[in-house]
Design an enzyme around this catalytic site. Structure first.
Site, PDB file in Angstrom:
ATOM      1  CB  CYS A 186       0.522  -2.437   0.715  1.00 50.67           C
ATOM      2  SG  CYS A 186      -0.013  -1.561  -0.755  1.00 50.67           S
ATOM      3  CB  CYS A 208      -2.093  -4.399  -1.101  1.00 48.91           C
ATOM      4  SG  CYS A 208      -0.578  -3.921  -1.951  1.00 48.91           S
TER       5      CYS A 208
END
Length: 151
Positions: free
Chosen positions: A76, A79
């Site tokens: 991600c 993230c």
């Protein structure tokens, strides 16, 4: 910064060795003796099991401490963008007043399902063993505001 939708499929992780090699998961206690009061502070804990999570959240030592859980995935991009900010906060700004946990959704299906995590990153703040706030997406200024409010 944005967010990612989580999937149950295995996705090849992004190359994170540069980031993870520069950011320690733990730090030295030599700098500040007050950090010895709570060994869960001044570091980021990678949570592996539901039991480990439950034990840490409900530990008497942590009951009045703000706990920030970062549900993330290695694949991600948002993230990965916010991770260095969280490490800086854990080691500097909030090193004596907040506990930071990281929960990899690909390795913790039980926790991911228990907290209905569908978008990444998702941050859940806990105090006294209960969820008190949830933030979806990698908005560090909103997360900092909420941490400051609840710490």
């Amino acid at each position: 910064m944005g967010s990612c939708f989580s999937t149950s499929k295995s996705v090849l992780p992004l190359i994170t060795s540069v980031i993870s090699s520069q950011i320690p998961l733990t730090s030295q206690y030599d700098q500040d003796s007050s950090l010895l009061l709570n060994p869960y502070m001044n570091k980021i804990h990678e949570i592996i099991t539901q039991k480990e999570f439950d034990d840490l959240i409900n530990k008497k030592l942590n009951v009045n401490v703000l706990i920030v859980c970062d549900f993330y995935a290695n694949w991600c991009p948002p993230c990965l963008q916010i991770a260095p900010i969280l490490y800086q906060w854990a080691l500097n700004d909030y090193k004596t007043c907040v506990i930071f946990l990281k929960i990899n959704i690909d390795n913790n299906i039980d926790l991911t399902n228990n907290f209905s995590i569908n978008i990444l990153p998702t941050f859940i703040l806990f105090k006294q063993g209960k969820e008190i706030y949830r933030l979806i997406g990698a908005n560090s200024s909103n997360l900092k505001r909420e941490i400051d409010k609840f710490k």
